[in-house]
Design a protein around this motif. Structure first.
Motif, PDB file in Angstrom:
ATOM      1  N   THR A   1       0.623  -1.379   0.408  1.00 46.50           N
ATOM      2  CA  THR A   1       0.148   0.400   0.004  1.00 46.50           C
ATOM      3  C   THR A   1       1.071   1.204  -0.236  1.00 46.50           C
ATOM      4  O   THR A   1       1.836   1.125   0.122  1.00 46.50           O
ATOM      5  CB  THR A   1      -0.947  -0.543   0.789  1.00 46.50           C
ATOM      6  OG1 THR A   1       0.185   0.130   2.240  1.00 46.50           O
ATOM      7  CG2 THR A   1      -1.656  -1.201   1.000  1.00 46.50           C
TER       8      THR A   1
ATOM      9  N   ASN B   1       0.620   3.507   2.580  1.00 45.97           N
ATOM     10  CA  ASN B   1       1.419   3.507   3.206  1.00 45.97           C
ATOM     11  C   ASN B   1       2.326   3.092   3.673  1.00 45.97           C
ATOM     12  O   ASN B   1       3.494   3.754   4.444  1.00 45.97           O
ATOM     13  CB  ASN B   1       0.342   3.137   4.514  1.00 45.97           C
ATOM     14  CG  ASN B   1       0.613   3.112   5.703  1.00 45.97           C
ATOM     15  OD1 ASN B   1       0.784   4.729   6.260  1.00 45.97           O
ATOM     16  ND2 ASN B   1       0.725   2.315   6.896  1.00 45.97           N
ATOM     17  N   GLN B   2       2.522   2.087   2.917  1.00 48.36           N
ATOM     18  CA  GLN B   2       3.744   0.887   3.752  1.00 48.36           C
ATOM     19  C   GLN B   2       5.224   1.220   2.636  1.00 48.36           C
ATOM     20  O   GLN B   2       6.088   1.316   2.934  1.00 48.36           O
ATOM     21  CB  GLN B   2       3.376  -0.246   3.279  1.00 48.36           C
ATOM     22  CG  GLN B   2       4.700  -1.115   3.080  1.00 48.36           C
ATOM     23  CD  GLN B   2       4.803  -2.457   2.385  1.00 48.36           C
ATOM     24  OE1 GLN B   2       3.527  -3.177   2.400  1.00 48.36           O
ATOM     25  NE2 GLN B   2       5.071  -3.195   2.616  1.00 48.36           N
TER      26      GLN B   2
ATOM     27  N   GLY C   1       5.425   4.766   1.606  1.00 46.31           N
ATOM     28  CA  GLY C   1       5.630   6.169   1.755  1.00 46.31           C
ATOM     29  C   GLY C   1       5.184   6.958   0.064  1.00 46.31           C
ATOM     30  O   GLY C   1       6.058   7.633   0.510  1.00 46.31           O
TER      31      GLY C   1
ATOM     32  N   GLY D   1       2.749   7.952  -0.793  1.00 44.25           N
ATOM     33  CA  GLY D   1       0.718   8.698  -0.908  1.00 44.25           C
ATOM     34  C   GLY D   1       1.679   9.584   0.103  1.00 44.25           C
ATOM     35  O   GLY D   1       2.656   9.740   0.049  1.00 44.25           O
ATOM     36  N   GLY D   2       0.542  10.337   0.233  1.00 41.30           N
ATOM     37  CA  GLY D   2       0.221  11.532   1.083  1.00 41.30           C
ATOM     38  C   GLY D   2       0.443  11.426   3.009  1.00 41.30           C
ATOM     39  O   GLY D   2       0.982  10.350   2.503  1.00 41.30           O
ATOM     40  N   LEU D   3      -0.805  12.100   3.239  1.00 43.44           N
ATOM     41  CA  LEU D   3      -1.104  11.693   4.552  1.00 43.44           C
ATOM     42  C   LEU D   3      -2.021  10.555   4.544  1.00 43.44           C
ATOM     43  O   LEU D   3      -2.521  10.511   3.568  1.00 43.44           O
ATOM     44  CB  LEU D   3      -1.909  12.745   5.877  1.00 43.44           C
ATOM     45  CG  LEU D   3      -0.733  13.438   5.284  1.00 43.44           C
ATOM     46  CD1 LEU D   3      -1.880  15.013   6.302  1.00 43.44           C
ATOM     47  CD2 LEU D   3       0.941  13.291   6.428  1.00 43.44           C
ATOM     48  N   THR D   4      -1.458   9.028   5.065  1.00 41.11           N
ATOM     49  CA  THR D   4      -2.264   8.307   4.634  1.00 41.11           C
ATOM     50  C   THR D   4      -3.525   7.641   5.823  1.00 41.11           C
ATOM     51  O   THR D   4      -3.326   7.952   6.741  1.00 41.11           O
ATOM     52  CB  THR D   4      -1.188   7.241   4.291  1.00 41.11           C
ATOM     53  OG1 THR D   4      -0.388   7.328   6.031  1.00 41.11           O
ATOM     54  CG2 THR D   4       0.046   7.289   3.008  1.00 41.11           C
ATOM     55  N   SER D   5      -4.235   7.339   5.627  1.00 43.98           N
ATOM     56  CA  SER D   5      -5.346   6.572   6.164  1.00 43.98           C
ATOM     57  C   SER D   5      -5.417   5.124   5.769  1.00 43.98           C
ATOM     58  O   SER D   5      -5.990   5.141   4.937  1.00 43.98           O
ATOM     59  CB  SER D   5      -6.545   7.443   6.691  1.00 43.98           C
ATOM     60  OG  SER D   5      -7.360   6.395   7.248  1.00 43.98           O
ATOM     61  N   PRO D   6      -5.069   3.751   6.677  1.00 43.94           N
ATOM     62  CA  PRO D   6      -4.870   2.820   5.748  1.00 43.94           C
ATOM     63  C   PRO D   6      -6.902   2.701   6.428  1.00 43.94           C
ATOM     64  O   PRO D   6      -7.569   2.750   6.982  1.00 43.94           O
ATOM     65  CB  PRO D   6      -4.372   2.058   7.167  1.00 43.94           C
ATOM     66  CG  PRO D   6      -4.278   2.889   8.111  1.00 43.94           C
ATOM     67  CD  PRO D   6      -4.647   3.549   7.388  1.00 43.94           C
TER      68      PRO D   6
END
Lengths: 806, 198
Positions: B169, B171-172, B174, B176-181
């Motif tokens: 993802t 998130n993993q 990095g 993306g921007g601010l992430t929300s899984p």
């Protein structure tokens, strides 16, 4: 502070989760250094004995052995985690006080050789009577386990009085006296303690250890090893579960250091599971007598509590534990006058100390079970009765503790609603041998001890935060991640303040050479204290960056927003600079960007001797409803559901908070129904994970976690603790549910099927169906320190903190 | 007395020279450097040291490598496919199923064996499969949630035959921007805290 959060409140993965799921996290026993030797400790087989002689010559001759040490190879000093209880030796010199006391240590080419060498060490012991219970220890004053304390085999004797409890009882409609017993139990972290020490030729020493408190270890080692603190570096490896069991300096750590100094090699000592049962420092067995007065409406008029703690062989945190059995109960309900007497007794068993909830689950069990009995006598619903008598926010308790926000009313309402409490209480208890019941209890716990274990005026937690031209921010903090997620909190909070992603923050924790002191992972202090320090440090960085960007954009620094890795004026966001550019501007203007943040709790200790234990910046609150079935034929208890609501202040990461709450509930279930650190004929009855029963997936019921936010002014973005408090209401809620199911009062944990069957038998005979301790020791407590009750006084100033300027 | 053994671990062949009484746990950790497999008791009581042998969970502290010639051993290090995490690993990280993380490797491989047998296990079946793995941190709740989420994703991706891997993802990695899984099984109304300003 702007409450439109971007990171806070998000259910983000922990920053160390990725390494943990691929098996890359290096715990202490995973460290391997070149030329490393492996150590083992020789431990006493006697509960209490004089050491007449130790002959290590045969061990030294064994091929592959590098060094063998005894007490003679260490400075003759005693140490202990508390300044008032300096009673331990890494390797015992004259006497052993428990099975498992270390007397010698070996470093060898491998663990097997070290173990073989240990067996070649000849120790001549002269056995002494081993005192295995409070009663025995008090009855045999001629057998002295230690030469210090408040009486023969009495480690600590305390008495505090806040107002006239006898007058309160005289004016009560109902006065109850009850006796309870809470068996001791142990932390059982999945990771056994391990340490690697590396003494280098420059005379310095590095210790990697599975410790929850590198600072206190660092502070104690210089005296134990007789070398300057400045030459010692202690690094906490990621801890594979602590729960309070890794909070003292231990024999294996000290022996590894000394063996490394002698051999010139790194030395690792990894403890076996059996050794971890002897290291212990777990829950104290506590016998309690509690007398409480009530009005007809259920108001508490006053309370008098006596506790007797079975401390085991050493002091450890025991003086604090003793106070904790008495000081936290008053922060939950209105308790206008209060008297507490407590005594900790030495016995020849592994020392007790701090386990999750430190000293407070035992008196919580007593109070909450007693409230259930009182509610029944008064014809009140136990949930409604509790809601009526809640402590007032922003007041002081009888024992001079300042409470701030209290979300307990909402916690009780939410577990009552979610569990269907009213319908289930009204329903008959089922047909046939399986009877269903629901029980409720509530609790409070501190968010960090207000005083350090040694007197000082320095910060309790510190953070250094460094911004780099790459846009990366490094956070250095002495905090120790034991699985609760403190490393993650140290990434989330600066990211929130600086408008960057937590992934942009690199956290470097728990290294006494690099990181500012954090006192350690205990007393639920870390999120609040290192969190406040991190916010302060990030705020200072933010101010400097804002000044530089404001000059560049020709705006006022106050107009700038930090979000989405950019810094700019919100209504001219197209002109915003990236965070990395902002750092460059600031670095050009200011020089290296490194800022410190510090935190110390507000000074609110009551002005009486003993007033230092109990104060906390704020208190968390929990309420719990348990639904279970009891089999009347077997006495077996099956838990169905646990509803737990927790006043967290603010959930900085709800995923982590839920995890702490669920883990606390689980541990409370184990303590209530199966876990017990018990002894037979001087020996630990079950020093193995097979025999020491703990709940598996099959015994753990569905846990429904409900979070209540009260936005406490003392906490980082309003947060309070979650790691310990939610354990407290679980054992009494289970006991109360068992009573609801079958009418048997179990005034003792763990509650076994035998106890329930005994209660049912009493019930059938028409006798009071109560199972629990029958008597209390003959013991003279100290004359109490008598102080006026501070009940109902307005709280001391909130949020006035040191280290705000600089 | 040492003997030479051939072991197949995570798809790689290894020759090791070890004393015959050395356990699989010790050989994995000390001779092959696979420290992901942990020890909790070394007596077969806690499940922490679980690995898979030909797909079946085995307590490596009780297994002797001499018995395992020709068998395929899988440790936590062998679960990911290169840089792509196994859906169980992904779900455990996302849902907070690893707190201290010490029991995690043993639980991950045990769950992997379960999902290979039963792609859509009931919660009770997951509990039974993991009953031999102690965890002292989590209360098991998020572990059970994570196994359910992984099973769901593996089913949805129809990738069971190919090992069930999913892409990392944002998130993993990095990216993306601010992430929300994605968070699985958040019960409505339970996760969202309410404000109670006083």
């Amino acid at each position: 502070m702007n409450k439109q959060f971007t990171v806070v409140g998000q259910p983000l993965p922990k920053i160390d989760a990725w390494a943990k799921v691929v098996g890359e996290t290096k715990y202490a026993d995973d460290l391997v250094l070149p030329r490393m030797a492996y150590g083992r400790l020789l431990r006493s087989p006697h509960g209490h004995a004089l050491i007449r002689s130790i002959d290590v010559s045969r061990a030294r001759e064994l091929a592959g052995v590098y060094a063998v040490i005894t007490a003679a190879d260490l400075p003759r000093v005693k140490f202990g985690i508390l300044p008032v209880s300096q009673d331990e030796e890494a390797l015992c010199s004259e006497k052993v006080r428990m099975v498992g006391d270390a007397v010698a240590a070996v470093a060898a080419v491998d663990e097997e050789t070290a173990e073989r060498a240990c067996r070649l060490i000849e120790v001549a012991y002269e056995p002494l009577p081993a005192l295995m219970s409070i009663e025995e220890a008090l009855a045999r004053p001629e057998v002295r386990i230690h030469e210090y304390g408040d009486g023969p085999n009495v480690h600590k004797n305390v008495a505090l009085q806040f107002g006239d409890v006898e007058a309160a009882f005289a004016a009560s409609d109902l006065v109850r006296e009850d006796v309870f017993f809470y068996e001791g139990n142990t932390h059982l972290p999945m990771e056994q303690h391990a340490a690697v020490a590396h003494a280098t030729p420059d005379g310095k020493l590095t210790l990697w250890s599975s410790t929850q408190t590198p600072h206190y270890v660092h502070r104690l080692l210089p005296r134990i090893l007789d070398m300057p603190a400045a030459h010692i570096r202690v690094i906490a490896a990621p801890v594979g579960g602590g729960f309070g069991g890794k909070l003292d300096p231990f024999a294996h750590e000290i022996a590894a250091c000394r063996l490394s100094q002698l051999t010139g090699r790194p030395v690792k000592i990894a403890c076996s599971r059996e050794e971890v049962f002897y290291i212990h420092r777990g829950r104290h067995p506590v016998l309690m007598w509690i007398k409480t007065g009530f009005t007809k409406a259920g108001d508490i008029t006053g309370c008098h509590l006596k506790t007797w703690l079975d401390g085991g062989a050493y002091g450890s945190y025991g003086v604090a534990s003793t106070f904790y059995t008495g000081v936290i109960n008053p922060v939950t309900y209105k308790m206008p006058v209060y008297k507490f007497e407590g005594a900790r007794v030495f016995t020849n068993k592994p020392p007790c100390g701090p386990k999750r909830g430190h000293g407070t689950p035992q008196p919580r069990f007593a109070l909450e079970c007693q409230l259930d009995k009182a509610a029944e006598q008064l014809g009140l619903d136990p949930a409604e009765m509790r809601t009526r008598i809640l402590a007032e926010p922003y007041t002081k308790t009888a024992n001079h503790l300042t409470v701030t926000t209290i979300g307990l009313g909402e916690c009780i309402d939410r577990v009552v609603d979610a569990s269907g409490w009213r319908e289930k209480r009204a329903k008959p208890r089922g047909q046939g041998p399986r009877r269903r019941g629901v029980g409720i209890a509530a609790s409070a716990y501190m968010t960090g001890a207000g005083t350090a274990i040694y007197w000082n005026s320095m910060p309790h937690s510190g953070v250094v935060l460094r911004a780099d031209r790459s846009g990366c921010v490094a956070v250095l903090c002495g905090a120790t991640d034991i699985g609760q997620g403190s490393d993650s909190i140290l990434a989330y909070l600066p990211a929130e303040v600086l408008g960057i992603d937590p992934k942009d923050v690199h956290v470097h924790p728990a290294d006494t050479s690099l990181t500012p002191v954090d006192l350690g992972s205990y007393s639920s202090r870390v999120t609040l204290m290192c969190g406040m320090a991190a916010i302060q440090a990030a705020g200072r960085l933010r101010d400097v960056i804002a000044k530089a960007v404001a000059r560049k954009l020709e705006v006022d620094p106050g107009e700038l927003a930090f979000r989405d890795r950019k810094v700019g004026v919100p209504d001219q966001w197209e002109r915003a600079v990236t965070f990395a550019q902002a750092v460059e501007l600031a670095e050009a203007m200011h020089g290296v960007l490194a800022f410190a943040g510090s935190y110390a709790p507000p000074k609110r200790a009551g002005k009486y001797k003993g007033g230092g234990v109990g104060p906390s910046p704020c208190y968390s609150y929990s309420a719990c409803v348990v639904e279970l079935s009891v089999d009347e034929e077997t006495g077996g208890v099956e838990l169905h559901d646990v509803w737990i609501a927790h006043d967290i202040g603010r959930a900085l990461n709800p995923l982590l908070v839920e995890g702490q709450v669920e883990g606390s509930v689980y541990m409370g279930i184990g303590e209530a129904l199966m876990e017990g650190q018990v002894f037979r004929e001087g020996l630990h009855k079950q020093p193995s994970m097979l025999d020491y029963k703990s709940p598996t997936t099959l015994e753990t019921p569905d846990i429904h976690t409900l979070l209540v936010e009260t936005d406490d002014p003392e906490g980082p973005f309003g947060a309070k603790e979650a790691g310990q408090g939610p354990l407290l209401p679980v054992p009494p809620a289970i006991a109360n549910a068992i009573y609801h199911a079958v009418g048997v009062r179990c005034d003792e944990v763990p509650i076994t099927p035998e106890m329930i069957l005994k209660g049912l038998e009493l019930l059938r005979k028409g006798k009071p169906a109560r199972v629990g301790p029958e008597k209390i020791p003959l013991f003279k407590f100290k004359e109490p320190v008598a102080v006026e009750s501070a009940f109902g006084q307005p709280a001391d100033a909130v949020a006035a903190r040191p280290f705000q300027s600089c | 007395m040492k003997s030479r053994l051939s072991l197949s671990v995570n798809g790689e062949a290894h020759d090791v020279l070890v004393p015959v009484h050395k356990t699989l746990l010790e050989v994995l950790r000390e001779d092959l450097g696979l420290i992901g497999t942990k020890h909790g008791c070394e007596l077969g009581e806690c499940g922490t040291c679980t690995v898979l042998v030909d797909g079946e969970p085995v307590l490596s502290c009780l297994a002797l490598p001499a018995d395992l010639a020709g068998r395929e051993i899988l440790t936590v290090e062998g679960m990911a496919d290169g840089g792509r995490l196994h859906p169980l690993q992904q779900a455990f990280a996302e849902l907070g199923a690893a707190q201290c993380g010490y029991c995690t490797p043993g639980i991950l491989v045990t769950a992997k064996a379960l999902l290979a047998d039963r792609p859509n296990p009931t919660r009770q079946a997951i509990k039974e499969a993991l009953a031999g793995n102690l965890c002292r941190c989590t209360g098991y709740t998020k572990i059970l949630d994570a196994v359910e989420l992984a099973a769901l994703r593996m089913g949805q991706n129809g990738l069971m035959g190919q090992g069930g891997f999913i892409a990392p993802t944002a998130n993993q990695t990095g990216q993306g921007g601010l992430t929300s899984p994605i968070v699985g099984r958040r019960r409505p109304g339970e996760g969202a805290p309410t404000a109670n300003p006083i």
